[in-house]
Scaffold this motif. Structure first.
Motif, PDB file in Angstrom:
ATOM      1  N   TYR A  47       0.688  -1.226  -0.152  1.00 43.32           N
ATOM      2  CA  TYR A  47      -0.043   0.066  -0.011  1.00 43.32           C
ATOM      3  C   TYR A  47       0.926   1.309   0.155  1.00 43.32           C
ATOM      4  O   TYR A  47       0.193   2.153  -0.461  1.00 43.32           O
ATOM      5  CB  TYR A  47      -0.877   0.043   1.188  1.00 43.32           C
ATOM      6  N   GLU A  48       2.207   1.191   0.467  1.00 39.78           N
ATOM      7  CA  GLU A  48       2.837   2.168   0.759  1.00 39.78           C
ATOM      8  C   GLU A  48       3.821   2.325  -0.479  1.00 39.78           C
ATOM      9  O   GLU A  48       4.704   3.266  -0.401  1.00 39.78           O
ATOM     10  CB  GLU A  48       3.733   2.221   2.095  1.00 39.78           C
ATOM     11  N   GLN A  49       3.778   1.471  -1.622  1.00 46.94           N
ATOM     12  CA  GLN A  49       4.516   1.643  -2.713  1.00 46.94           C
ATOM     13  C   GLN A  49       3.890   2.018  -3.906  1.00 46.94           C
ATOM     14  O   GLN A  49       2.631   1.428  -4.124  1.00 46.94           O
ATOM     15  CB  GLN A  49       5.300   0.426  -2.866  1.00 46.94           C
ATOM     16  N   ASN A  50       4.744   2.548  -4.728  1.00 48.06           N
ATOM     17  CA  ASN A  50       4.032   2.741  -6.074  1.00 48.06           C
ATOM     18  C   ASN A  50       4.561   2.227  -7.370  1.00 48.06           C
ATOM     19  O   ASN A  50       5.864   2.243  -7.684  1.00 48.06           O
ATOM     20  CB  ASN A  50       3.903   4.232  -6.349  1.00 48.06           C
ATOM     21  N   GLY A  51       3.691   1.301  -7.912  1.00 52.96           N
ATOM     22  CA  GLY A  51       4.379   0.320  -8.952  1.00 52.96           C
ATOM     23  C   GLY A  51       5.189   1.185 -10.015  1.00 52.96           C
ATOM     24  O   GLY A  51       6.075   0.900 -10.496  1.00 52.96           O
ATOM     25  N   ASN A  72       7.728 -17.147 -14.181  1.00 55.11           N
ATOM     26  CA  ASN A  72       8.021 -17.777 -12.988  1.00 55.11           C
ATOM     27  C   ASN A  72       8.277 -17.075 -12.061  1.00 55.11           C
ATOM     28  O   ASN A  72       9.225 -17.344 -11.164  1.00 55.11           O
ATOM     29  CB  ASN A  72       8.721 -19.081 -13.169  1.00 55.11           C
ATOM     30  N   ILE A  73       7.512 -15.786 -11.750  1.00 51.81           N
ATOM     31  CA  ILE A  73       8.056 -14.886 -10.670  1.00 51.81           C
ATOM     32  C   ILE A  73       7.008 -15.330  -9.610  1.00 51.81           C
ATOM     33  O   ILE A  73       5.782 -15.039  -9.568  1.00 51.81           O
ATOM     34  CB  ILE A  73       7.776 -13.355 -11.058  1.00 51.81           C
ATOM     35  N   GLU A  74       7.384 -15.616  -8.552  1.00 50.62           N
ATOM     36  CA  GLU A  74       6.764 -16.137  -7.362  1.00 50.62           C
ATOM     37  C   GLU A  74       6.027 -15.083  -6.597  1.00 50.62           C
ATOM     38  O   GLU A  74       6.725 -13.912  -6.471  1.00 50.62           O
ATOM     39  CB  GLU A  74       7.660 -16.954  -6.232  1.00 50.62           C
ATOM     40  N   PHE A  75       4.824 -15.372  -6.101  1.00 47.38           N
ATOM     41  CA  PHE A  75       4.193 -13.952  -5.343  1.00 47.38           C
ATOM     42  C   PHE A  75       3.483 -14.540  -4.328  1.00 47.38           C
ATOM     43  O   PHE A  75       3.014 -15.902  -4.318  1.00 47.38           O
ATOM     44  CB  PHE A  75       3.568 -13.122  -6.091  1.00 47.38           C
ATOM     45  N   GLN A  89       2.383 -17.655  -9.360  1.00 50.90           N
ATOM     46  CA  GLN A  89       3.535 -17.308 -10.079  1.00 50.90           C
ATOM     47  C   GLN A  89       2.986 -16.367 -10.970  1.00 50.90           C
ATOM     48  O   GLN A  89       1.959 -16.375 -11.764  1.00 50.90           O
ATOM     49  CB  GLN A  89       4.097 -18.291 -10.871  1.00 50.90           C
ATOM     50  N   ALA A  90       3.824 -15.396 -11.429  1.00 55.87           N
ATOM     51  CA  ALA A  90       3.468 -14.291 -12.427  1.00 55.87           C
ATOM     52  C   ALA A  90       4.208 -14.656 -13.804  1.00 55.87           C
ATOM     53  O   ALA A  90       5.540 -14.947 -13.566  1.00 55.87           O
ATOM     54  CB  ALA A  90       3.603 -12.659 -12.089  1.00 55.87           C
ATOM     55  N   VAL A 110       5.347  -6.777  -9.015  1.00 55.08           N
ATOM     56  CA  VAL A 110       4.330  -7.880  -9.090  1.00 55.08           C
ATOM     57  C   VAL A 110       4.215  -7.904  -7.381  1.00 55.08           C
ATOM     58  O   VAL A 110       3.156  -7.702  -6.924  1.00 55.08           O
ATOM     59  CB  VAL A 110       4.919  -9.198  -9.346  1.00 55.08           C
ATOM     60  N   ASP A 111       5.345  -7.697  -6.622  1.00 54.42           N
ATOM     61  CA  ASP A 111       5.306  -7.646  -4.917  1.00 54.42           C
ATOM     62  C   ASP A 111       4.379  -6.386  -4.489  1.00 54.42           C
ATOM     63  O   ASP A 111       3.661  -6.596  -3.569  1.00 54.42           O
ATOM     64  CB  ASP A 111       6.617  -7.778  -4.522  1.00 54.42           C
TER      65      ASP A 111
END
Ligand SMILES: [Zn+2]
Length: 189
Positions: A47-51, A72-75, A89-90, A110-111
């Motif tokens: 919530y405190e970060q801006n993609g 295969n980006i784990e999330f 996975q993304a 993604v995170d």
């Protein structure tokens, strides 16, 4: 999340422990509300970060306009209906239009969206939207495949099901060959 918010989570966790019938003073639980508050601070730090800002923090000029794929980006996320984990996975692709972003920025974005309360469909859209806005590529494709603990631990209790969602922008919508190439690439692990 400041101290006050952590205090609120601690207090709420004590209430939940009592409500489920636990003795909040037994040894194993004394520090649990504090640990839960710390864990939530981390799990909901998105919530405190801006993609878009993260992607824009490392932008490089390029004349290459071949597809960039990170797969295969784990999330780990939490569903907004039950606050139970979503584990997945993304897979992301984009076609550069003069600019690329640092490759490590794609897992970070993604995170940013995973570390919020989510539904998988919205998270997929939000990732695609951020990439689209940050580097204005010819096209973006995002696929998420995930297991939902709210379906496995409760509810329908279907442990081997997974959910796949996708979001496409630009050329991926207009020209089937790009979508096909992306899908072929992520299938070949
Ligand atoms: Zn749920």
């Amino acid at each position: 999340m400041n101290g006050t918010r952590e205090d609120k989570i601690e207090k709420a966790t004590k209430d939940i422990l009592e409500a489920i019938g636990e003795d909040i003073h037994r040894e194993g639980l004394i520090k649990t509300p504090h640990r839960v508050a710390k864990a939530y601070k981390y799990l909901f730090s998105g919530y405190e970060q801006n993609g878009i800002e993260i992607l824009k923090s490392a932008i490089f000029k390029t004349s290459n306009s071949e597809m960039v794929i990170v797969k295969n980006i784990e999330f780990y996320s939490m569903c907004e209906h039950h606050m139970l984990p979503i584990i997945g996975q993304a897979h992301i692709a984009y076609i550069p239009n003069g600019f690329v972003t640092g490759l490590s920025k794609l897992p970070r974005v993604v995170d940013v969206f995973a570390r919020r309360l989510q539904i998988q469909e919205n998270m997929t859209e939000q990732i695609a939207e951020a990439i689209d806005k940050a580097i204005n590529p010819f096209g973006v494709a995002v696929i998420l495949t995930a297991r939902h603990m709210c379906m496995e631990m409760r509810g329908v209790e279907k442990c081997n099901s997974s959910t796949t969602t996708s979001a496409y922008r630009g050329i991926f919508l207009k020209e089937q060959q790009y979508k096909s190439e992306f899908l072929t690439q992520i299938r070949n692990n």
